[in-house]
Design a protein around this motif. Structure first.
Motif, PDB file in Angstrom:
ATOM      1  N   ASN A 113       0.817  -1.210   0.000  1.00  0.00           N
ATOM      2  CA  ASN A 113       0.000   0.000   0.000  1.00  0.00           C
ATOM      3  C   ASN A 113       0.853   1.263   0.000  1.00  0.00           C
ATOM      4  O   ASN A 113       0.476   2.278  -0.605  1.00  0.00           O
ATOM      5  N   LEU A 114       1.993   1.215   0.664  1.00  0.00           N
ATOM      6  CA  LEU A 114       2.897   2.365   0.642  1.00  0.00           C
ATOM      7  C   LEU A 114       3.447   2.600  -0.761  1.00  0.00           C
ATOM      8  O   LEU A 114       3.606   3.749  -1.192  1.00  0.00           O
ATOM      9  N   THR A 115       3.721   1.506  -1.481  1.00  0.00           N
ATOM     10  CA  THR A 115       4.195   1.622  -2.864  1.00  0.00           C
ATOM     11  C   THR A 115       3.135   2.272  -3.743  1.00  0.00           C
ATOM     12  O   THR A 115       3.431   3.167  -4.543  1.00  0.00           O
ATOM     13  N   LEU A 116       1.879   1.829  -3.594  1.00  0.00           N
ATOM     14  CA  LEU A 116       0.790   2.387  -4.395  1.00  0.00           C
ATOM     15  C   LEU A 116       0.498   3.841  -3.995  1.00  0.00           C
ATOM     16  O   LEU A 116       0.198   4.675  -4.850  1.00  0.00           O
ATOM     17  N   ALA A 117       0.590   4.136  -2.698  1.00  0.00           N
ATOM     18  CA  ALA A 117       0.360   5.512  -2.241  1.00  0.00           C
ATOM     19  C   ALA A 117       1.433   6.442  -2.796  1.00  0.00           C
ATOM     20  O   ALA A 117       1.152   7.595  -3.169  1.00  0.00           O
ATOM     21  N   SER A 118       2.663   5.962  -2.871  1.00  0.00           N
ATOM     22  CA  SER A 118       3.747   6.752  -3.449  1.00  0.00           C
ATOM     23  C   SER A 118       3.481   7.042  -4.923  1.00  0.00           C
ATOM     24  O   SER A 118       3.707   8.159  -5.401  1.00  0.00           O
ATOM     25  N   LEU A 119       2.961   6.041  -5.632  1.00  0.00           N
ATOM     26  CA  LEU A 119       2.619   6.243  -7.038  1.00  0.00           C
ATOM     27  C   LEU A 119       1.492   7.257  -7.168  1.00  0.00           C
ATOM     28  O   LEU A 119       1.518   8.113  -8.061  1.00  0.00           O
ATOM     29  N   ARG A 120       0.514   7.193  -6.284  1.00  0.00           N
ATOM     30  CA  ARG A 120      -0.613   8.137  -6.339  1.00  0.00           C
ATOM     31  C   ARG A 120      -0.149   9.572  -6.112  1.00  0.00           C
ATOM     32  O   ARG A 120      -0.726  10.522  -6.647  1.00  0.00           O
ATOM     33  N   ASN A 121       0.886   9.748  -5.330  1.00  0.00           N
ATOM     34  CA  ASN A 121       1.424  11.091  -5.105  1.00  0.00           C
ATOM     35  C   ASN A 121       2.131  11.645  -6.343  1.00  0.00           C
ATOM     36  O   ASN A 121       2.308  12.860  -6.468  1.00  0.00           O
TER      37      ASN A 121
END
Length: 226
Positions: A113-121
């Protein structure tokens, strides 16, 4: 969106636990000064692997179970190598008899989820950001399509396919070529892979191999869950 109304002065409503899927909850308001200092030290040493690893071992060995889990979760947020996280889980299990499977699943979910959240940023396209928001909230394919259709109307699956292609190119640094868009459209539609072989001109075995490669993408894997 979830709206939570709380009366903080009411001791009966404390604490509000921090949930880590699939099955871990912890009290985020408990503050142990020693553990906090150790976490600060780990942040300072993150670029010095051997010292970082030594400090990590000491943080688990000389702590209680709850504080060790707190350290484990904080270390996951630093996005270390999975091998180091597994090594730390083994230490926690050996010392406290904690459930191995639970800690592995919790840390894996958190790091994903941290990886996906980083992409969303990093992305700015509204449709792509919506895709990531739906995935991060754990919605399955059918519910995601319903929300996407409500937001954009028309052919929601086609719009979702285009957004996923952009995310694969930006997040996974993948060069998306034919027949990947057609295959993504088929999978997101919930149809079997062999239904798109005629339109693409590819053999079923080729499509299955491409689908297998696509399923290694964290984004695709989470999005196409039943």
């Amino acid at each position: 969106m979830t709206l939570v109304i709380r009366t903080n002065s009411d001791v009966r409503s404390q604490p509000q636990y921090e949930y880590h899927p699939p099955s871990l909850a912890r009290n985020p308001f408990y503050h142990d000064p020693t553990t906090a200092r150790r976490i600060q030290l780990l942040h300072a040493l993150r670029d010095h692997y051997e010292l970082f690893r030594k400090c990590l071992h000491e943080a688990v060995r000389d702590n209680d179970f709850a504080s060790s889990v707190t350290v484990l979760l904080e270390v996951c947020k630093m996005q270390p190598k999975r091998q180091l996280v597994d090594e730390m889980i083994d230490l926690v299990v050996d010392q406290y008899g904690a459930p191995t499977k639970t800690l592995h699943r919790v840390t894996e979910e958190l790091m994903q989820n941290l990886t996906l959240a980083s992409l969303r940023n990093r992305v700015r396209d509204p449709a792509a950001r919506l895709i990531l928001a739906l995935v991060l909230n754990g919605l399955n394919r059918k519910d995601a399509i319903a929300i996407f259709s409500e937001r954009y109307g028309g052919d929601a699956v086609s719009r979702m396919t285009a957004a996923v292609v952009r995310l694969l190119e930006e997040g996974d640094d993948m060069r998306v070529m034919d027949p990947i868009p057609a295959l993504l459209f088929t999978v997101l539609s919930g149809r079997p892979i062999d239904s798109c072989t005629a339109s693409t001109g590819y053999q079923l075995r080729d499509m299955q191999e491409i689908a297998s490669l696509l399923s290694q993408s964290l984004l695709v894997k989470k999005l196409i869950q039943a």
